[in-house]
Write a protein that holds these residues in place. Structure first.
Motif: not given
Length: 383
Positions: A138, A155, A157, A191, A207, A215, A232
């Motif tokens: 990461a 980030l 999802e 992601s 990602a 993650n 996530l």
């Protein structure tokens, strides 16, 4: 003492069940705990301090009916073991689907916790034990994309495997485009396991090269998280997760199954860093994200927070599923758990009296000891 925990599938559900493993180890400190899990979720348990052994159940072909098949395979193997020389002393099955809908109250975590027969007194946060290698991968990703030099890093999802949200990769890309058009210094990490295409905005990268666990380590390099009520989001709210503002984009017509705000409120967890956006558009999502910056979180909550309403349409689906199989007591028990949780909703009592209670004596297990215990619980709940 040898015990087994059977939670086979769904990343988020398996993470919720890590709390049960922790509770078992507190209640039975000297026990040897074996966790039965599907091969595609097995890595979630890597390094978990409360799990002594992992039994992985695999399928050669994952399809829409795989969860039924894998449950049948696992339970068949466990029952064979129970007739052999080395049986388990206790077996707990928190997994709701397909055989434990009797515990279901419309939400995930409490329904699963009913699969353990003692109170949950440990912290409920899911447990993920990252390895140094995962944290290093990461960190390498963060360095590759110069995340430390970005103004804000989100980030995102952007696919809902739990089917609780309309968010897609295209939705996430549109939020990134709106940010770029407004000249906001926000960088998006998308992601998803779905294809992202070759039209990514300049302020967004995939990602997907990192695992779900990685993650979590990536979140250390982020300032915000946008989720859609799927696995996530569970990762981003686990014990190891960095505390950042969380925006949840959900479909209001799905009731509170995927609502982390509803879940946190039930368990007494803080919600001051959580905003729920029912039926949000990309424009609303970007506007809320921009409002959250710095000390604007409380103002953003006041302006944008739209909690998903509690509805009970799911009861008809669950009841029909169980009634078709002649499991009238299971259907009534599910409704009883729901009514105990929401006693101010008279429609639950009315539905039980009209549609379920008259059928319970027709259940094949009604006069068996387990059936009688169910019936007494149902009667007491609706009396």
């Amino acid at each position: 003492m040898k015990v087994a925990l059977v939670q086979l599938d769904a990343n988020g559900d398996c993470l919720y069940a890590t709390t049960i493993a922790r509770q078992i180890k507190q209640d039975y400190p000297s026990c040897h705990l074996t966790w039965w899990i599907s091969s595609r979720c097995r890595n979630l348990l890597m390094g978990n301090p409360y799990v002594d052994e992992v039994v992985s159940v695999d399928l050669s072909d994952w399809t829409n009916v795989s969860r039924d098949i894998i449950w049948t395979l696992a339970m068949r193997q466990i029952m064979r073991r129970q007739t052999g020389p080395d049986p388990y002393d206790r077996i707990w099955t928190p997994q709701v689907y397909p055989d434990n809908f009797r515990r279901f109250d419309g939400t995930v975590r409490p329904s699963m916790f009913r699969g353990y027969d003692r109170p949950i007194t440990v912290p409920i946060d899911p447990i993920i034990a990252l390895t140094p290698e995962e944290e290093s991968r990461a960190a390498d990703y963060a360095a590759q994309h110069r995340l430390s030099a970005r103004g804000r890093v989100v980030l995102f999802e952007c696919s809902s495997n739990s089917m609780q949200s309309h968010v897609t990769p295209d939705f996430a890309k549109e939020v990134a485009r709106l940010s770029a058009a407004a000249k906001e210094d926000i960088f998006f990490l998308l992601s998803t396991m779905q294809p992202l295409g070759d039209d990514l905005p300049a302020n967004a990268v995939s990602a997907a090269s990192l695992t779900m666990r990685e993650n979590l380590a990536l979140l250390d390099h982020c300032s915000d998280f946008i989720g859609c009520g799927s696995g996530l989001t569970v990762v981003a709210t686990c014990d190891r997760a960095k505390k950042v503002p969380i925006l949840q984009i959900l479909d209001s017509g799905r009731s509170v199954l995927g609502s982390f705000h509803h879940d946190f409120s039930y368990w007494g967890k803080p919600t001051d860093m959580l905003i729920e956006l029912g039926d949000a558009t990309p424009e609303e999502t970007f506007a809320c994200l921009r409002r959250c910056q710095g000390s604007g979180m409380q103002a953003a909550i006041a302006e944008f927070h739209r909690p998903v309403p509690v509805t009970f349409d799911f009861l008809h689906t669950i009841s029909d599923y169980l009634i078709e199989r002649g499991q009238y007591l299971d259907a009534a028990e599910s409704l009883a758990h729901t009514y105990r949780r929401y006693p101010d909703r008279p429609e639950l009592l009315d539905y039980a009296r009209r549609n379920l209670l008259p059928l319970c004596p027709l259940d094949g297990s009604f006069r068996l000891p387990g059936g009688m215990r169910q019936w007494h619980f149902v009667e007491e709940s609706f009396s």
